[in-house]
Design a protein around this motif. Structure first.
Motif, PDB file in Angstrom:
ATOM      1  N   CYS A  34       0.814  -1.223   0.000  1.00 21.08           N
ATOM      2  CA  CYS A  34       0.000   0.000   0.000  1.00 21.08           C
ATOM      3  C   CYS A  34       0.847   1.272   0.000  1.00 21.08           C
ATOM      4  O   CYS A  34       0.295   2.372  -0.085  1.00 21.08           O
ATOM      5  CB  CYS A  34      -0.951  -0.004   1.196  1.00 21.08           C
ATOM      6  SG  CYS A  34      -2.320  -1.150   0.979  1.00 21.08           S
ATOM      7  N   ASN A  78      -5.317   6.626  -0.923  1.00 27.94           N
ATOM      8  CA  ASN A  78      -4.464   6.823   0.248  1.00 27.94           C
ATOM      9  C   ASN A  78      -4.245   8.311   0.505  1.00 27.94           C
ATOM     10  O   ASN A  78      -4.318   8.776   1.642  1.00 27.94           O
ATOM     11  CB  ASN A  78      -3.115   6.131   0.063  1.00 27.94           C
ATOM     12  CG  ASN A  78      -3.237   4.622   0.040  1.00 27.94           C
ATOM     13  OD1 ASN A  78      -4.284   4.059   0.319  1.00 27.94           O
ATOM     14  ND2 ASN A  78      -2.153   3.964  -0.324  1.00 27.94           N
ATOM     15  N   ILE A  81      -7.480   9.907   1.898  1.00 28.70           N
ATOM     16  CA  ILE A  81      -7.666   9.566   3.316  1.00 28.70           C
ATOM     17  C   ILE A  81      -6.728  10.405   4.181  1.00 28.70           C
ATOM     18  O   ILE A  81      -7.136  11.005   5.177  1.00 28.70           O
ATOM     19  CB  ILE A  81      -7.420   8.057   3.557  1.00 28.70           C
ATOM     20  CG1 ILE A  81      -8.460   7.208   2.834  1.00 28.70           C
ATOM     21  CG2 ILE A  81      -7.371   7.726   5.046  1.00 28.70           C
ATOM     22  CD1 ILE A  81      -9.868   7.349   3.351  1.00 28.70           C
ATOM     23  N   GLY A 124      -2.120   8.171   4.786  1.00 26.81           N
ATOM     24  CA  GLY A 124      -3.163   7.369   4.146  1.00 26.81           C
ATOM     25  C   GLY A 124      -2.687   5.964   3.833  1.00 26.81           C
ATOM     26  O   GLY A 124      -3.416   4.985   4.044  1.00 26.81           O
ATOM     27  N   SER A 125      -1.458   5.828   3.338  1.00 26.64           N
ATOM     28  CA  SER A 125      -0.905   4.505   3.025  1.00 26.64           C
ATOM     29  C   SER A 125      -0.790   3.648   4.278  1.00 26.64           C
ATOM     30  O   SER A 125      -1.071   2.445   4.238  1.00 26.64           O
ATOM     31  CB  SER A 125       0.462   4.646   2.360  1.00 26.64           C
ATOM     32  OG  SER A 125       0.344   5.277   1.111  1.00 26.64           O
ATOM     33  N   VAL A 128      -4.567   2.770   5.343  1.00 27.93           N
ATOM     34  CA  VAL A 128      -5.175   1.853   4.378  1.00 27.93           C
ATOM     35  C   VAL A 128      -4.428   0.514   4.404  1.00 27.93           C
ATOM     36  O   VAL A 128      -5.047  -0.548   4.364  1.00 27.93           O
ATOM     37  CB  VAL A 128      -5.195   2.469   2.963  1.00 27.93           C
ATOM     38  CG1 VAL A 128      -5.595   1.449   1.910  1.00 27.93           C
ATOM     39  CG2 VAL A 128      -6.133   3.671   2.923  1.00 27.93           C
ATOM     40  N   LEU A 132      -6.298  -2.927   5.209  1.00 25.87           N
ATOM     41  CA  LEU A 132      -6.303  -4.001   4.214  1.00 25.87           C
ATOM     42  C   LEU A 132      -5.484  -5.202   4.672  1.00 25.87           C
ATOM     43  O   LEU A 132      -5.888  -6.350   4.485  1.00 25.87           O
ATOM     44  CB  LEU A 132      -5.766  -3.496   2.877  1.00 25.87           C
ATOM     45  CG  LEU A 132      -6.717  -2.683   2.021  1.00 25.87           C
ATOM     46  CD1 LEU A 132      -6.004  -2.192   0.761  1.00 25.87           C
ATOM     47  CD2 LEU A 132      -7.941  -3.487   1.652  1.00 25.87           C
TER      48      LEU A 132
END
Length: 151
Positions: A34, A78, A81, A124-125, A128, A132
């Protein structure tokens, strides 16, 4: 099931380790995948799987969550977010229709934002990737616990 999917499932079932170790490998790989660290995602996933004592081969495969088909939507998600959580106004990219994404992005504008964009993407990465990785790792673990390896 199609032949390719069947071979992929059989490959997953033949990997070394307990369901927990294999699931940790998948989760570590998805988490690393991600991040926009092109070329280093696999190294990051394998290193993280090693620290967690997860399956390193499945970690490398898990990084394939980001690939040429998913790069733009994944990293844009990402970024969105991260920017919302940090209270930053997301950068609007005009003209994404026609001409391809790479040719229509005002890269000078993106680069001029520098750290603002980087911190939004990294936050965000991370979030996320955690969501995930944990979700897919848990699903993998539940599935592997119920499935016996093929002879």
């Amino acid at each position: 099931m199609g032949p390719r999917l069947r071979r992929g499932v059989q490959w997953l079932l033949r990997q070394e380790g307990s369901p927990g170790q294999r699931s940790l490998g998948v989760a570590a790989g998805v988490f690393a995948g991600c991040f926009p660290f092109f070329g280093f995602q696999t190294l990051l996933g394998v290193a993280l799987a090693s620290l967690l004592r997860g399956n390193r081969i499945l970690a490398a495969a898990g990084t394939w969550i980001s690939n040429p088909f998913t790069y733009v939507p994944l990293y844009w998600f990402n970024y969105t977010i991260g920017s919302r959580l940090l209270g930053e106004e997301p950068v609007g990219i005009n003209g994404l229709h026609g001409g391809g994404v790479a040719s229509s992005v005002p890269w000078e504008d993106v680069w001029s934002l520098g750290w603002t964009v980087v911190r939004c993407v990294l936050l965000g990465s991370t979030l996320v990737g955690l969501a995930l990785g944990v979700s897919l790792g848990l699903l993998c673990w539940l599935w592997l616990r119920r499935t016996r390896p093929a002879p």
